[in-house]
Design a protein around this motif. Structure first.
Motif, PDB file in Angstrom:
ATOM      1  N   LEU A 175       0.841  -1.193   0.000  1.00  0.00           N
ATOM      2  CA  LEU A 175       0.000   0.000   0.000  1.00  0.00           C
ATOM      3  C   LEU A 175       0.876   1.241   0.000  1.00  0.00           C
ATOM      4  N   ALA A 179      -1.607   0.664  -5.002  1.00  0.00           N
ATOM      5  CA  ALA A 179      -1.673  -0.630  -4.317  1.00  0.00           C
ATOM      6  C   ALA A 179      -1.345  -1.733  -5.315  1.00  0.00           C
ATOM      7  N   PRO A 197      -5.666   2.358  -6.606  1.00  0.00           N
ATOM      8  CA  PRO A 197      -4.987   3.361  -5.793  1.00  0.00           C
ATOM      9  C   PRO A 197      -4.688   2.820  -4.408  1.00  0.00           C
ATOM     10  N   GLY A 198      -3.566   3.243  -3.848  1.00  0.00           N
ATOM     11  CA  GLY A 198      -3.245   2.916  -2.471  1.00  0.00           C
ATOM     12  C   GLY A 198      -3.559   4.121  -1.603  1.00  0.00           C
ATOM     13  N   ASN A 199      -2.508   4.876  -1.267  1.00  0.00           N
ATOM     14  CA  ASN A 199      -2.687   6.071  -0.442  1.00  0.00           C
ATOM     15  C   ASN A 199      -2.857   7.350  -1.263  1.00  0.00           C
ATOM     16  N   THR A 281      -9.864   1.854  -1.857  1.00  0.00           N
ATOM     17  CA  THR A 281      -8.590   1.137  -1.777  1.00  0.00           C
ATOM     18  C   THR A 281      -8.782  -0.258  -1.207  1.00  0.00           C
ATOM     19  N   GLY A 305       0.657   2.420   3.918  1.00  0.00           N
ATOM     20  CA  GLY A 305      -0.716   2.087   4.291  1.00  0.00           C
ATOM     21  C   GLY A 305      -0.825   1.089   5.417  1.00  0.00           C
ATOM     22  N   LEU A 311      -7.577   1.827   7.571  1.00  0.00           N
ATOM     23  CA  LEU A 311      -7.493   1.030   6.351  1.00  0.00           C
ATOM     24  C   LEU A 311      -7.233  -0.435   6.677  1.00  0.00           C
TER      25      LEU A 311
END
Length: 377
Positions: A175, A179, A197-199, A281, A305, A311
């Motif tokens: 993450l 991601a 998308p991650g962060n 995410t 992440g 999360l």
């Protein structure tokens, strides 16, 4: 033991992670000697972010940014050497990823391209160490995505009972800004791909609405409620349903993408939007895992992440019904924020030994390739 350094600045643009590691002939798992995180100066961060899109005089600006990034990398290396009490001559090579500003594999006539900014010659001059860089291009030239590159490293250090204490299928979820998943089955080939998308989008929203670089511990998201319609609108993007091999970045999930999806939610509470972006995410990663590796029983999370409690909680909630355990890579002896930098030290080692650094099953390349370009001191 041979010493290698790894340098990583990812799509989050928060800074440079640098690690010094040693490998013995008896083990494929690195021994970490020192780690440094150098925050990205705000002016350099702004310029690198701007260079993700076409702009005026961008060739000159890109060259200057590549120089500035090399200087920042060199500062990180100097601090690594100081902490480990070693000299440049003690380090066999350093693997430097550079900063990805465009990633368009398999486009524009078939080959496409990927661009990582870094003046590697300048870095070699500043550090007095052989520099290995440009890891993605050879895989792209062989018809691959050039990304993700970390699954080959994950396979060496996290596969099987030796790392995770289990014989079940394992997944590694990175993450970062983006991601990506690495799927490590008990039997069969390693797979991996970017899953969304991650962060990145969460960071962007936090910067806009709170003036902070990221949502520390996920507290802003935890204060809101996810908006189901917004989550589904985001997840309707065709990228999520595409079959691997696939990779992505700011070429897709940028501010324009976010603004287009938020257009109908201008009156929504900021914390609810943040909760929704966190949900995108988490849901994207969990859906990809269930679709491509339904027998997975353990997910190891790395990247920034892994420190977002909200999360991580959502991942556990979404996967607990399938009896999938979710934990940080710290539980198997590798700090989440150091995994990618270690991967690029590993890639430098692979290059020096002329071993392939890619997995063609992951990237879609025509076959194994030695990755990287050498700038000798």
């Amino acid at each position: 033991m041979a010493l290698f350094a790894g340098l990583m600045s990812g799509t989050s643009l928060d800074g440079v992670d640098a690690v010094l590691a040693a490998w013995s002939d008896a083990s494929t798992r690195p021994i970490e000697l020192a780690f440094v995180h150098c925050p990205m100066p705000s002016t350099l961060r702004a310029e690198l972010l701007a260079l993700n899109s076409p702009g005026e005089n961008e060739l000159h600006r890109a060259a200057c940014a590549a120089n500035a990034l090399a200087e920042l990398y060199a500062q990180a290396v100097a601090e690594l050497l100081r902490l480990a009490s070693v000299g440049p001559a003690d380090v066999h090579a350093l693997g430097a990823h550079g900063q990805t500003v465009r990633h368009r594999p398999r486009e524009f006539g078939g080959s496409g391209y990927t661009v990582q900014l870094l003046d590697a010659a300048l870095l070699a001059e500043r550090c007095g160490i052989d520099v290995v860089c440009d890891f993605r291009s050879r895989d792209v030239a062989a018809g691959g995505q050039g990304a993700p590159l970390v699954p080959a490293f994950h396979a060496e250090v996290f596969s099987g009972g030796g790392a995770a204490g289990a014989i079940d299928d394992i997944a590694v979820l990175n993450l970062g800004g983006i991601a990506n998943l690495t799927l490590l089955p008990a039997t069969g080939p390693v797979l991996g791909f970017d899953c969304g998308p991650g962060n990145m989008l969460m960071d962007l929203w936090c910067q806009r609405r709170r003036g902070l670089p990221y949502d520390a511990d996920g507290r802003f998201a935890a204060s809101g409620l996810a908006l189901p319609a917004l989550v589904q609108r985001c997840l309707a993007d065709p990228f999520f349903d595409r079959m691997p091999p696939k990779s992505t970045g700011r070429d897709l999930f940028d501010a324009r993408w976010l603004d287009a999806h938020l257009e109908a939610y201008a009156a929504s509470a900021p914390q609810d939007v943040m909760a929704s972006l966190a949900e995108v995410t988490a849901v994207a990663a969990c859906k990809a895992l269930k679709r491509h590796a339904p027998h997975t029983r353990q997910v190891l999370v790395c990247g920034g992440g892994a420190y977002n409690a909200h999360l991580m909680g959502r991942l556990r909630a979404l996967l607990e019904q399938d009896k999938v355990a979710v934990s940080s890579t710290a539980t198997v002896g590798m700090a989440p924020e150091r995994v990618e930098a270690l991967a690029f030290a590993w890639l430098a080692r692979a290059f020096c030994e002329r071993r392939p650094g890619n997995l063609s099953e992951v990237t879609g390349a025509a076959g194994p390739r030695v990755l990287g370009a050498l700038y000798p001191v």
